[in-house]
Design an enzyme around this catalytic site. Structure first.
Site, PDB file in Angstrom:
ATOM      1  N   CYS A  12       0.914  -1.313  -0.040  1.00 30.54           N
ATOM      2  CA  CYS A  12      -0.059  -0.121   0.282  1.00 30.54           C
ATOM      3  C   CYS A  12       0.519   1.278   0.143  1.00 30.54           C
ATOM      4  O   CYS A  12       0.549   2.170  -0.045  1.00 30.54           O
ATOM      5  CB  CYS A  12      -0.744  -0.118   1.265  1.00 30.54           C
ATOM      6  SG  CYS A  12      -1.941  -1.131   0.717  1.00 30.54           S
ATOM      7  N   HIS A  19      -3.470   7.069   2.106  1.00 29.84           N
ATOM      8  CA  HIS A  19      -3.599   5.464   1.756  1.00 29.84           C
ATOM      9  C   HIS A  19      -4.871   5.327   2.424  1.00 29.84           C
ATOM     10  O   HIS A  19      -5.390   6.011   3.815  1.00 29.84           O
ATOM     11  CB  HIS A  19      -2.451   5.047   2.372  1.00 29.84           C
ATOM     12  CG  HIS A  19      -3.306   3.907   2.225  1.00 29.84           C
ATOM     13  ND1 HIS A  19      -3.382   2.827   0.760  1.00 29.84           N
ATOM     14  CD2 HIS A  19      -3.549   2.065   2.811  1.00 29.84           C
ATOM     15  CE1 HIS A  19      -4.109   1.408   1.059  1.00 29.84           C
ATOM     16  NE2 HIS A  19      -3.306   1.543   2.820  1.00 29.84           N
ATOM     17  N   ASN A  33     -10.413  -0.304   0.070  1.00 33.68           N
ATOM     18  CA  ASN A  33      -8.422  -0.215  -0.191  1.00 33.68           C
ATOM     19  C   ASN A  33      -7.972  -1.011  -0.888  1.00 33.68           C
ATOM     20  O   ASN A  33      -7.704  -2.239  -1.283  1.00 33.68           O
ATOM     21  CB  ASN A  33      -8.062  -1.173   1.151  1.00 33.68           C
ATOM     22  CG  ASN A  33      -6.627  -0.729   1.293  1.00 33.68           C
ATOM     23  OD1 ASN A  33      -5.798  -0.970   0.809  1.00 33.68           O
ATOM     24  ND2 ASN A  33      -6.142  -1.599   3.057  1.00 33.68           N
TER      25      ASN A  33
HETATM   26  N1  ACO Z   1     -18.565  -8.792   9.607  1.00 32.69           N
HETATM   27  C1  ACO Z   1     -18.866  -9.102  10.758  1.00 32.69           C
HETATM   28  N2  ACO Z   1     -17.808  -9.317  12.450  1.00 32.69           N
HETATM   29  C2  ACO Z   1     -16.868  -9.190  11.659  1.00 32.69           C
HETATM   30  C3  ACO Z   1     -16.021  -8.959  10.099  1.00 32.69           C
HETATM   31  C4  ACO Z   1     -17.039  -8.726   9.520  1.00 32.69           C
HETATM   32  N3  ACO Z   1     -16.769  -8.256   8.189  1.00 32.69           N
HETATM   33  N4  ACO Z   1     -14.741  -9.043  10.271  1.00 32.69           N
HETATM   34  C5  ACO Z   1     -14.403  -9.852  11.861  1.00 32.69           C
HETATM   35  N5  ACO Z   1     -15.669  -9.874  12.940  1.00 32.69           N
HETATM   36  C6  ACO Z   1     -15.416 -10.322  14.327  1.00 32.69           C
HETATM   37  C7  ACO Z   1     -15.424 -10.582  14.269  1.00 32.69           C
HETATM   38  O1  ACO Z   1     -15.392 -12.164  14.587  1.00 32.69           O
HETATM   39  C8  ACO Z   1     -14.916 -10.572  15.631  1.00 32.69           C
HETATM   40  O2  ACO Z   1     -15.693 -10.469  16.761  1.00 32.69           O
HETATM   41  P1  ACO Z   1     -15.393 -11.647  18.550  1.00 32.69           P
HETATM   42  O3  ACO Z   1     -15.377 -10.234  19.072  1.00 32.69           O
HETATM   43  O4  ACO Z   1     -17.029 -12.439  17.896  1.00 32.69           O
HETATM   44  O5  ACO Z   1     -14.555 -12.434  18.400  1.00 32.69           O
HETATM   45  C9  ACO Z   1     -15.518  -8.941  16.018  1.00 32.69           C
HETATM   46  O6  ACO Z   1     -15.917  -8.553  15.120  1.00 32.69           O
HETATM   47  C10 ACO Z   1     -13.921  -7.950  15.997  1.00 32.69           C
HETATM   48  O7  ACO Z   1     -13.281  -8.485  15.753  1.00 32.69           O
HETATM   49  P2  ACO Z   1     -11.201  -7.119  15.604  1.00 32.69           P
HETATM   50  O8  ACO Z   1     -10.954  -7.814  14.447  1.00 32.69           O
HETATM   51  O9  ACO Z   1     -10.881  -7.349  16.695  1.00 32.69           O
HETATM   52  O10 ACO Z   1     -12.361  -5.976  14.794  1.00 32.69           O
HETATM   53  P3  ACO Z   1     -11.513  -4.886  14.698  1.00 32.69           P
HETATM   54  O11 ACO Z   1     -12.368  -3.602  15.713  1.00 32.69           O
HETATM   55  O12 ACO Z   1     -10.066  -4.965  14.865  1.00 32.69           O
HETATM   56  O13 ACO Z   1     -11.482  -4.310  13.310  1.00 32.69           O
HETATM   57  C11 ACO Z   1     -10.601  -3.886  11.776  1.00 32.69           C
HETATM   58  C12 ACO Z   1     -11.051  -4.884  12.632  1.00 32.69           C
HETATM   59  C13 ACO Z   1     -11.329  -2.985  10.605  1.00 32.69           C
HETATM   60  C14 ACO Z   1      -9.590  -4.687  10.279  1.00 32.69           C
HETATM   61  C15 ACO Z   1      -9.727  -3.177  12.245  1.00 32.69           C
HETATM   62  O14 ACO Z   1      -8.251  -4.208  12.804  1.00 32.69           O
HETATM   63  C16 ACO Z   1      -8.566  -1.993  11.246  1.00 32.69           C
HETATM   64  O15 ACO Z   1      -9.284  -1.156  10.810  1.00 32.69           O
HETATM   65  N6  ACO Z   1      -7.299  -2.553  11.293  1.00 32.69           N
HETATM   66  C17 ACO Z   1      -6.670  -1.620  10.240  1.00 32.69           C
HETATM   67  C18 ACO Z   1      -6.171  -2.461   9.289  1.00 32.69           C
HETATM   68  C19 ACO Z   1      -6.247  -2.201   7.722  1.00 32.69           C
HETATM   69  O16 ACO Z   1      -6.717  -0.775   8.084  1.00 32.69           O
HETATM   70  N7  ACO Z   1      -5.536  -2.717   7.137  1.00 32.69           N
HETATM   71  C20 ACO Z   1      -6.051  -2.494   6.229  1.00 32.69           C
HETATM   72  C21 ACO Z   1      -4.963  -2.684   5.010  1.00 32.69           C
HETATM   73  S1  ACO Z   1      -3.774  -3.527   5.291  1.00 32.69           S
HETATM   74  C22 ACO Z   1      -2.991  -1.745   4.453  1.00 32.69           C
HETATM   75  O17 ACO Z   1      -3.715  -1.072   3.994  1.00 32.69           O
HETATM   76  C23 ACO Z   1      -1.518  -1.450   5.105  1.00 32.69           C
END
Ligand code: ACO
Length: 327
Positions: A111, A254, A284
């Protein structure tokens, strides 16, 4: 000598997949995706991929710049999802454009790729070796996400963005416009946080069959890394340029997650008015998010000569980088 962006273009496949569409085929919801990421829909390529999108974006950038394909000296494509291991996406685009006088190759920084490619291009242009260049950020992540992994697949989309650049001598200097400073970093010790294994793991001697690799991500680790490294990197380019955040019209970040951008704005002590967003439309698109957003700002007439902007990204590697430029 300064490297100036003289034209931009972008392209996304016409097929739109909304959060509700995803909720019909997996256990997720529009509410979950929207509140956690800001994404409402993404464009997905259902046939041709990276080369096609990159070439379409490049044609628009060339048109915007008023540059003919044969005038391009160098093409650098930032991608981790080239359609082939070889040839490179840049060479494929060169073939489609008929840019017979150019040299083309790809850079791989996920990215952060467009930032790395632009900084590399800037350095090469300033050696005097090239006059006109094409920088492309393109990715087709829908083909490498695991569509049974809801925690990653809902985040990504496909697209391409491109910029035509030209190096100007002192006497041609357009009121000081051009790339003023840049900064890049990587930390391979954190490679496991975000990975997509290549499909070259097969081995004749051991009988190992190549397995398709899919994106794996520790989301919260990426979040923490991004909100720390990106503001630090932006501060470094501000210092190199002798400016502060108040001098910057837009921080073109980004587009991985709305909350990451909000958090970066907070750390920089700038309002979200300075952080243009389009993640809701595209998700993304990895190496393409920054040039797509830049192209939208350009086409909407939001960039005036003299405006100072910072492009900044982060991604797998882990990698991060920022470019300060004057429009
Ligand atoms: N729909 C519904 N529920 C979901 C989904 C989904 N698509 N995905 C995960 N969940 C659930 C999980 O199973 C978990 O359930 P549980 O509590 O029963 O175990 C719950 O939601 C929370 O999961 P987390 O992974 O802890 O969710 P978080 O609040 O961390 O959000 C996210 C996840 C959006 C990916 C966040 O961590 C984030 O934004 N991270 C940054 C990474 C990023 O943006 N990466 C993009 C690509 S990398 C790049 O571009 C460099």
């Amino acid at each position: 000598m300064k490297t100036v962006i003289i034209g931009t273009g972008s392209f996304a496949p016409p097929r739109v997949v909304t959060n509700d569409d995803l909720a019909e085929v997996m256990d997720t919801s529009d509410e979950w995706i929207r509140t956690r990421t800001g994404i409402e829909q993404r464009h997905i390529s259902d046939g041709p991929g990276t080369t096609w999108m990159a070439a379409e974006a490049a044609k628009l950038a060339l048109k915007d710049a008023g540059v003919e394909p044969e005038d391009i000296d160098i093409i650098i494509a930032a991608t981790t999802t080239a359609d082939n291991c070889f040839p490179s996406a840049a060479c494929e685009v060169q073939g489609i454009l008929g840019a017979g006088n150019a040299v083309g190759y790809d850079v791989s920084a996920a990215c952060s790729g467009f930032i790395f490619a632009l900084h590399t291009m800037d350095g090469l242009m300033k050696t005097g070796a090239y006059e006109t260049g094409l920088v492309i950020g393109v990715d087709n992540l829908s083909k490498v996400v695991d569509w049974s992994d809801r925690s990653t697949c809902v985040l990504f989309g496909d697209g391409a963005g491109a910029a035509v650049v030209r190096v100007l001598e002192e006497e041609e200097d357009r009121d000081g416009g051009g790339i003023l400073a840049a900064d890049m970093g990587s930390d391979g010790r954190k490679a496991e946080v975000l990975r997509c294994q290549s499909r070259t793991m097969g081995n004749f001697l051991t009988g190992t069959k190549p397995e398709p690799g899919y994106i794996t991500m520790e989301g919260q680790e990426v979040f923490k890394f991004a909100v720390k490294k990106v503001p630090e990197c932006i501060q470094r380019v501000l210092e190199k340029g002798g400016l502060d955040a108040g001098d910057i019209k837009y921080f073109v970040l980004h587009q991985a997650n709305y909350r990451i951008c909000e958090s970066i704005a907070k750390r920089l002590k700038v309002s979200m008015d300075k952080i243009p967003m389009n993640i809701e439309h595209y998700g993304n698109t990895s190496g393409a998010t920054i040039p797509i957003l830049l192209d939208e700002l350009n086409r909407e007439g939001k960039l005036e000569p003299g405006d100072k902007i910072i492009l900044a990204g982060f991604g797998a590697g882990l990698t991060w980088g920022a470019v300060l430029l004057q429009w």
